[in-house]
Design a protein around this motif. Structure first.
Motif, PDB file in Angstrom:
ATOM      1  N   ASN A 174      -2.241   2.975   3.240  1.00  0.00           N
ATOM      2  CA  ASN A 174      -1.643   4.248   3.694  1.00  0.00           C
ATOM      3  C   ASN A 174      -2.315   5.447   3.032  1.00  0.00           C
ATOM      4  O   ASN A 174      -2.512   6.490   3.651  1.00  0.00           O
TER       5      ASN A 174
ATOM      6  N   ASN B  89      -1.744  -2.264   9.531  1.00  0.00           N
ATOM      7  CA  ASN B  89      -2.181  -3.220   8.502  1.00  0.00           C
ATOM      8  C   ASN B  89      -3.287  -4.137   9.022  1.00  0.00           C
ATOM      9  O   ASN B  89      -4.191  -4.516   8.284  1.00  0.00           O
TER      10      ASN B  89
ATOM     11  N   LEU C 250       2.983  -6.234   2.673  1.00  0.00           N
ATOM     12  CA  LEU C 250       3.410  -5.017   3.380  1.00  0.00           C
ATOM     13  C   LEU C 250       2.217  -4.118   3.693  1.00  0.00           C
ATOM     14  O   LEU C 250       2.396  -2.913   3.941  1.00  0.00           O
ATOM     15  N   ALA C 251       1.013  -4.688   3.702  1.00  0.00           N
ATOM     16  CA  ALA C 251      -0.196  -3.867   3.683  1.00  0.00           C
ATOM     17  C   ALA C 251      -1.341  -4.602   4.358  1.00  0.00           C
ATOM     18  O   ALA C 251      -1.210  -5.773   4.762  1.00  0.00           O
TER      19      ALA C 251
ATOM     20  N   ASP D 118       7.338   3.702   3.737  1.00  0.00           N
ATOM     21  CA  ASP D 118       8.137   2.515   4.083  1.00  0.00           C
ATOM     22  C   ASP D 118       7.956   1.388   3.083  1.00  0.00           C
ATOM     23  O   ASP D 118       8.865   0.593   2.843  1.00  0.00           O
ATOM     24  N   ASP D 119       6.776   1.332   2.434  1.00  0.00           N
ATOM     25  CA  ASP D 119       6.624   0.379   1.319  1.00  0.00           C
ATOM     26  C   ASP D 119       7.616   0.745   0.209  1.00  0.00           C
ATOM     27  O   ASP D 119       8.261  -0.130  -0.378  1.00  0.00           O
TER      28      ASP D 119
ATOM     29  N   ASP E 147       0.881  -1.190   0.000  1.00  0.00           N
ATOM     30  CA  ASP E 147       0.000   0.000   0.000  1.00  0.00           C
ATOM     31  C   ASP E 147       0.907   1.225   0.000  1.00  0.00           C
ATOM     32  O   ASP E 147       0.884   2.045   0.904  1.00  0.00           O
TER      33      ASP E 147
ATOM     34  N   ASP F  81       8.142  -1.949   6.690  1.00  0.00           N
ATOM     35  CA  ASP F  81       8.088  -2.784   5.485  1.00  0.00           C
ATOM     36  C   ASP F  81       9.477  -3.190   5.009  1.00  0.00           C
ATOM     37  O   ASP F  81       9.669  -4.311   4.500  1.00  0.00           O
TER      38      ASP F  81
HETATM   39 CA    CA Z   1       2.741  -0.804   4.016  1.00  0.00          CA
END
Ligand code: CA
Ligand code: RIB
Length: 316
Positions: free
Chosen positions: A40, A166, A124-125, A15-16, A11, A242
């Motif tokens: 995010n 998340n 990551l989300a 940090d992603d 998302d 992430d």
């Molecule tokens: Ca994320």
């Protein structure tokens, strides 16, 4: 390290973006595809940001649009952390590329059901895309070899006292994924903030590199360092959640894990989205103890983490 095919669900916020840059540049990684989900920032910005990062990494990786909102809960975003554009409002140029026409859920199902050697899945989300894929194709549960998730907290959250973002955004989706039989590794808040840190020394090395991926990484990390110093009132290392999850996926030996049962709270007035980790001392003797379903990361080796990040970025 062995060469690893991976798919990343994200998302894309700050940090992603850091995690994607390292995964896309890591010599031992082959990113087959990236799937996007609202989190995010709204989905349209997630997709735009993901395309921007893929292009700064100088890689040609398909980006797929997925769920714009959680299964049941109203959408929640985090512009207060990631900026209104989701990339720190630094002013990245618009991307040249576009997402594929294939929906993220269909891409996940097709790839894992058809590939004889299915890739590692890194999430990551919020887990909405993964849950939807499992609901649409239940056989998928036997075809995903391993999920490494940035998910949850062992002792608390960051979005509420109990819940990590998340998990808080889509607890129902998280519940579906955590109840699945898919081998799961949970990279949660505590080992990240303790171990997956980057200081001024590492950021300066990245900023000194002239590649487009180091330019992007350096600008995003510098923004993070400045923000944390303002919050802490003194220099403070960054620990992008992430990025830690990607590092654990690439090099599992940089983490220590413990097998635990983790339940997702979906009903609690104060605890909705909580990852309840069963750490009871004699749990194996207790009749009400559910069997472990997750490898919970309890520690991350900082030196190994930093070396992996720099090795991925500082070579062509
Ligand atoms: Ca994320
Ligand atoms: O709680 C941190 C997690 O939520 C990270 O993945 C961040 O990007 C947000 O998605």
């Amino acid at each position: 390290m062995p060469h690893q095919n991976i798919i990343i669900d994200c998302d894309t916020g700050v940090d992603d973006a850091l995690a994607l840059l390292v995964a896309l540049r890591a010599p031992s990684c082959n990113v087959l595809g990236i799937t996007c989900v609202g989190g995010n920032v709204p989905l349209s910005k997630v997709v735009r940001n993901t395309l921007v990062i893929v292009e700064h990494a100088r890689r040609d990786v398909p980006v797929h649009q997925g769920a714009a909102r959680p299964l049941l809960a109203p959408p929640i975003t985090a512009e207060y952390v990631h900026g209104s554009d989701g990339l720190g409002d630094i002013g990245f140029p618009e991307p040249q590329g576009a997402p594929t026409a294939e929906h993220a859920v269909d891409y996940l199902i097709r790839t894992f059901m058809e590939t004889p050697d299915p890739p590692l899945l890194i999430t990551l989300a919020p887990l909405t895309n993964i849950a939807l894929a499992l609901l649409k194709e239940p056989r998928l549960e036997e075809h995903i070899p391993h999920i490494v998730m940035m998910a949850g907290g062992i002792t608390g959250g960051n979005t509420t006292a109990a819940a990590e973002f998340n998990m808080f955004v889509d607890p129902e989706a998280a519940d579906i994924v955590f109840r699945s039989q898919i081998p799961k590794t949970m990279v949660s808040l505590e080992p990240i903030s303790d171990g997956a840190t980057l200081d001024e020394a590492e950021v300066a090395q990245i900023e000194a590199c002239s590649s487009p991926w180091c330019w992007a990484m350096g600008r995003l990390l510098r923004k993070n360092l400045i923000r944390l110093e303002q919050l802490a009132g003194c220099p403070h290392p960054v620990s992008p959640p992430d990025l830690a999850a990607v590092a654990v996926a690439i090099d599992p030996d940089l983490a220590i894990t413990e097998k635990r049962h983790v339940a997702i709270e979906t009903r609690g007035e104060h605890t909705r989205g909580m990852t309840l980790v069963d750490n009871r001392r004699f749990r194996h003797l207790m009749s009400n103890a559910a069997p472990p379903n997750v490898a919970v990361v309890t520690a991350i080796n900082t030196a190994r983490f930093q070396a992996l990040v720099l090795n991925a970025l500082l070579h062509d």
